[in-house]
Design an enzyme around this catalytic site. Structure first.
Site, PDB file in Angstrom:
ATOM      1  N   GLU A   1      56.140  38.869  51.289  1.00 39.95           N
ATOM      2  CA  GLU A   1      54.927  39.678  51.035  1.00 39.95           C
ATOM      3  C   GLU A   1      54.448  40.370  52.309  1.00 39.95           C
ATOM      4  OE1 GLU A   1      51.783  38.235  48.398  1.00 39.95           O
ATOM      5  OE2 GLU A   1      50.408  38.587  50.075  1.00 39.95           O
TER       6      GLU A   1
ATOM      7  N   ALA B   1      41.348  45.026  47.299  1.00 40.32           N
ATOM      8  CA  ALA B   1      40.518  45.035  46.080  1.00 40.32           C
ATOM      9  C   ALA B   1      39.493  46.161  46.185  1.00 40.32           C
ATOM     10  CB  ALA B   1      39.841  43.689  45.902  1.00 40.32           C
TER      11      ALA B   1
ATOM     12  N   HIS C   1      51.064  45.257  44.454  1.00 42.60           N
ATOM     13  CA  HIS C   1      49.965  44.524  43.826  1.00 42.60           C
ATOM     14  C   HIS C   1      48.950  45.567  43.374  1.00 42.60           C
ATOM     15  CE1 HIS C   1      50.688  40.568  46.276  1.00 42.60           C
ATOM     16  NE2 HIS C   1      51.815  41.142  45.898  1.00 42.60           N
TER      17      HIS C   1
ATOM     18  N   ARG D   1      43.210  40.484  39.314  1.00 45.24           N
ATOM     19  CA  ARG D   1      41.813  40.866  39.166  1.00 45.24           C
ATOM     20  C   ARG D   1      41.230  41.342  40.492  1.00 45.24           C
ATOM     21  NH1 ARG D   1      37.197  36.423  38.492  1.00 45.24           N
ATOM     22  NH2 ARG D   1      37.685  36.287  40.714  1.00 45.24           N
ATOM     23  N   GLY D   2      41.487  40.593  41.595  1.00 47.65           N
ATOM     24  CA  GLY D   2      40.801  40.860  42.864  1.00 47.65           C
ATOM     25  C   GLY D   2      39.455  40.167  42.883  1.00 47.65           C
TER      26      GLY D   2
ATOM     27  N   ALA E   1      42.540  39.899  35.108  1.00 45.64           N
ATOM     28  CA  ALA E   1      43.934  40.328  35.237  1.00 45.64           C
ATOM     29  C   ALA E   1      44.575  40.458  33.853  1.00 45.64           C
ATOM     30  CB  ALA E   1      44.702  39.331  36.093  1.00 45.64           C
TER      31      ALA E   1
ATOM     32  N   TYR F   1      47.470  29.418  40.700  1.00 48.09           N
ATOM     33  CA  TYR F   1      46.830  28.656  41.779  1.00 48.09           C
ATOM     34  C   TYR F   1      47.109  27.169  41.589  1.00 48.09           C
ATOM     35  CZ  TYR F   1      44.633  33.172  42.031  1.00 48.09           C
ATOM     36  OH  TYR F   1      44.455  34.532  42.121  1.00 48.09           O
TER      37      TYR F   1
ATOM     38  N   HIS G   1      42.123  27.951  40.747  1.00 43.78           N
ATOM     39  CA  HIS G   1      41.347  29.087  41.247  1.00 43.78           C
ATOM     40  C   HIS G   1      39.907  28.629  41.469  1.00 43.78           C
ATOM     41  CE1 HIS G   1      39.110  32.878  41.242  1.00 43.78           C
ATOM     42  NE2 HIS G   1      40.224  33.402  41.691  1.00 43.78           N
TER      43      HIS G   1
ATOM     44  N   GLN H   1      44.977  30.095  62.892  1.00 45.35           N
ATOM     45  CA  GLN H   1      45.280  30.757  61.607  1.00 45.35           C
ATOM     46  C   GLN H   1      45.048  29.772  60.462  1.00 45.35           C
ATOM     47  OE1 GLN H   1      49.302  30.736  60.374  1.00 45.35           O
ATOM     48  NE2 GLN H   1      49.256  32.805  59.486  1.00 45.35           N
TER      49      GLN H   1
HETATM   50  P1  FAD Z   1      42.335  36.242  36.881  1.00 41.77           P
HETATM   51  O1  FAD Z   1      43.661  35.949  36.280  1.00 41.77           O
HETATM   52  O2  FAD Z   1      41.453  37.197  36.162  1.00 41.77           O
HETATM   53  O3  FAD Z   1      41.606  34.822  37.073  1.00 41.77           O
HETATM   54  C1  FAD Z   1      40.369  34.709  37.760  1.00 41.77           C
HETATM   55  C2  FAD Z   1      39.579  33.541  37.181  1.00 41.77           C
HETATM   56  O4  FAD Z   1      39.169  33.835  35.834  1.00 41.77           O
HETATM   57  C3  FAD Z   1      40.356  32.219  37.078  1.00 41.77           C
HETATM   58  O5  FAD Z   1      39.441  31.179  37.286  1.00 41.77           O
HETATM   59  C4  FAD Z   1      40.892  32.204  35.641  1.00 41.77           C
HETATM   60  O6  FAD Z   1      41.073  30.880  35.174  1.00 41.77           O
HETATM   61  C5  FAD Z   1      39.788  32.941  34.882  1.00 41.77           C
HETATM   62  N1  FAD Z   1      40.313  33.816  33.819  1.00 41.77           N
HETATM   63  C6  FAD Z   1      41.501  34.479  33.804  1.00 41.77           C
HETATM   64  N2  FAD Z   1      41.588  35.258  32.698  1.00 41.77           N
HETATM   65  C7  FAD Z   1      40.438  35.093  32.020  1.00 41.77           C
HETATM   66  C8  FAD Z   1      39.937  35.674  30.819  1.00 41.77           C
HETATM   67  N3  FAD Z   1      40.657  36.559  30.107  1.00 41.77           N
HETATM   68  N4  FAD Z   1      38.688  35.294  30.418  1.00 41.77           N
HETATM   69  C9  FAD Z   1      37.957  34.396  31.128  1.00 41.77           C
HETATM   70  N5  FAD Z   1      38.403  33.825  32.291  1.00 41.77           N
HETATM   71  C10 FAD Z   1      39.617  34.172  32.723  1.00 41.77           C
HETATM   72  N6  FAD Z   1      43.714  39.978  46.069  1.00 41.77           N
HETATM   73  C11 FAD Z   1      43.637  41.257  46.485  1.00 41.77           C
HETATM   74  O7  FAD Z   1      42.539  41.776  46.653  1.00 41.77           O
HETATM   75  N7  FAD Z   1      44.761  41.998  46.719  1.00 41.77           N
HETATM   76  C12 FAD Z   1      46.011  41.491  46.561  1.00 41.77           C
HETATM   77  O8  FAD Z   1      47.009  42.194  46.790  1.00 41.77           O
HETATM   78  C13 FAD Z   1      46.139  40.126  46.130  1.00 41.77           C
HETATM   79  N8  FAD Z   1      47.341  39.566  45.944  1.00 41.77           N
HETATM   80  C14 FAD Z   1      47.437  38.266  45.495  1.00 41.77           C
HETATM   81  C15 FAD Z   1      48.710  37.718  45.283  1.00 41.77           C
HETATM   82  C16 FAD Z   1      48.839  36.410  44.841  1.00 41.77           C
HETATM   83  C17 FAD Z   1      50.206  35.818  44.618  1.00 41.77           C
HETATM   84  C18 FAD Z   1      47.673  35.616  44.632  1.00 41.77           C
HETATM   85  C19 FAD Z   1      47.808  34.179  44.202  1.00 41.77           C
HETATM   86  C20 FAD Z   1      46.409  36.162  44.824  1.00 41.77           C
HETATM   87  C21 FAD Z   1      46.270  37.498  45.262  1.00 41.77           C
HETATM   88  N9  FAD Z   1      45.020  38.085  45.463  1.00 41.77           N
HETATM   89  C22 FAD Z   1      44.936  39.395  45.886  1.00 41.77           C
HETATM   90  C23 FAD Z   1      43.787  37.314  45.268  1.00 41.77           C
HETATM   91  C24 FAD Z   1      43.240  37.465  43.823  1.00 41.77           C
HETATM   92  O9  FAD Z   1      42.883  38.800  43.566  1.00 41.77           O
HETATM   93  C25 FAD Z   1      42.004  36.549  43.705  1.00 41.77           C
HETATM   94  O10 FAD Z   1      42.392  35.203  43.811  1.00 41.77           O
HETATM   95  C26 FAD Z   1      41.142  36.762  42.474  1.00 41.77           C
HETATM   96  O11 FAD Z   1      39.950  35.971  42.643  1.00 41.77           O
HETATM   97  C27 FAD Z   1      41.759  36.314  41.151  1.00 41.77           C
HETATM   98  O12 FAD Z   1      42.747  37.158  40.755  1.00 41.77           O
HETATM   99  P2  FAD Z   1      43.623  36.812  39.457  1.00 41.77           P
HETATM  100  O13 FAD Z   1      44.492  37.959  39.209  1.00 41.77           O
HETATM  101  O14 FAD Z   1      44.208  35.465  39.566  1.00 41.77           O
HETATM  102  O15 FAD Z   1      42.430  36.781  38.378  1.00 41.77           O
END
Ligand code: FAD
Length: 300
Positions: free
Chosen positions: A21, A55, A81, A111-112, A131, A151, A155, A218
């Site tokens: 990454e 984000a 991403h 989601r971010g 997401a 996670y 999360h 770090q």
């Molecule tokens: P979601 O899947 O939406 O989950 C967020 C929370 O909501 C979780 O607690 C989940 O259980 C809950 N949830 C999920 N779907 C629903 C639903 N439909 N209804 C109700 N609750 C729900 N951030 C950046 O800004 N830029 C990046 O490039 C980036 N890359 C990443 C790469 C990886 C591999 C990882 C693990 C994280 C990355 N992140 C990045 C961080 C990420 O954006 C944050 O952790 C964010 O808070 C959650 O994103 P998510 O896509 O997991 O969200």
């Protein structure tokens, strides 16, 4: 021309994948470092590389330009991403259209996080809350292979692990084909998560995201920002010493983590590089010496 065997086909065939990454740099010096890093990484013949997204779209064009360049000039499958927080549906459509037109075939849909220190922040009224919404929309309207995040240590927003796994399954139902983990330092967390996820019918490959620690400062920052548990065995393994010594022990720890994960069925390892090649390349060479990721397996 990108790899003949798509990494999603490899994952589906149970052949472990190797990936790295990167993030779009903030200044010219950072770009020079990144291009030198990418040169070294290309020689390791990864299955794919992924490029983070700020984000809210702060580095939107940089992510698009970088993945297009990696795919075109380095012949490596690259996975941009994309976070939906703060974006309207129209903006997301425009970004996805640009990526598809550039020949990008994979997407990491996220989601971010809402901007910190902005109490007035509101999700975009015509945007996507999760997401899963972004995945559903992308799946219905574009032709990407879609990945998502998971996670192993839960999360921070989720009340408990089962809720998180429920939503991970939902992301799979919406069209996600693979998932990549948040960094973790204790493989037991990954195995426990995987066992629960399998029971909840999560069948997509759960790629392990591994960070080679490069310094104790770090590590402290990561603990603070992500709320990750820093296991005592990692602190003990890093010990005291010069930055170089700590970095070497960080490589050994991460290589041992990867070896254990691969031996225990992880479908792939994804190395968080912070745009630096040294640790990631050393880990790759260690794994290769053990017989993982033979260069002939790449299918190029
Ligand atoms: P979601 O899947 O939406 O989950 C967020 C929370 O909501 C979780 O607690 C989940 O259980 C809950 N949830 C999920 N779907 C629903 C639903 N439909 N209804 C109700 N609750 C729900 N951030 C950046 O800004 N830029 C990046 O490039 C980036 N890359 C990443 C790469 C990886 C591999 C990882 C693990 C994280 C990355 N992140 C990045 C961080 C990420 O954006 C944050 O952790 C964010 O808070 C959650 O994103 P998510 O896509 O997991 O969200």
């Amino acid at each position: 021309m990108a790899a003949i065997m798509d990494f999603c086909d490899k994952l589906a065939a149970g052949v472990p994948t190797l990936s790295y990454e990167f993030s779009p740099p903030k200044n010219p010096a950072g770009w020079a470092t990144l291009y030198s890093t990418l040169g070294e990484i290309t020689r390791q013949a990864p299955d794919f590389v992924s490029v983070t997204y700020g984000a809210g779209g702060s580095n939107r064009q940089k992510t698009v330009d970088l993945v297009s360049r990696i795919e075109r000039e380095l012949d490596i499958d690259s996975v941009p991403h994309l976070t939906c927080v703060g974006h309207s549906k129209e903006e997301i459509t425009e970004i996805l259209t640009t990526l598809q037109a550039a020949g990008i075939r994979h997407l990491m849909a996220l989601r971010g996080d809402a901007p910190k220190n902005d109490p007035s922040y509101q999700p975009h009224p015509s945007g996507f809350a999760h997401a899963s919404d972004l995945i559903e929309y992308t799946q219905a309207n574009f032709e990407f292979h879609i990945g998502c995040a998971f996670y192993p240590e839960k999360h921070p927003d989720a009340e408990h692990l089962d809720a998180d796994i429920h939503w991970l399954k939902f992301k799979q139902d919406c069209g996600a084909e693979f998932a990549t983990s948040q960094l973790f330092f204790d493989n037991a967390a990954y195995y426990e998560f995987r066992d629960h996820a399998v029971k909840a019918d999560v069948t997509m490959p759960l790629i392990a995201g591994i960070l080679p620690v490069t310094s104790t400062s770090q590590l402290a920052r990561i603990g603070e920002l992500s709320g990750q548990d820093i296991p005592k065995k990692l602190l003990d393994a890093l010990g005291e010493g010069t930055d170089k010594e700590v970095q070497e022990r960080g490589v050994e720890y991460a290589a041992a983590q990867c070896r254990d994960l691969l031996q225990n069925g992880a479908p792939g390892v994804h190395l968080y590089t912070f745009n630096r090649a040294a640790s990631a390349v050393k880990i790759t060479k260690t794994l290769r010496a053990d017989g993982w990721f033979p260069l002939t397996q790449k299918g190029k």
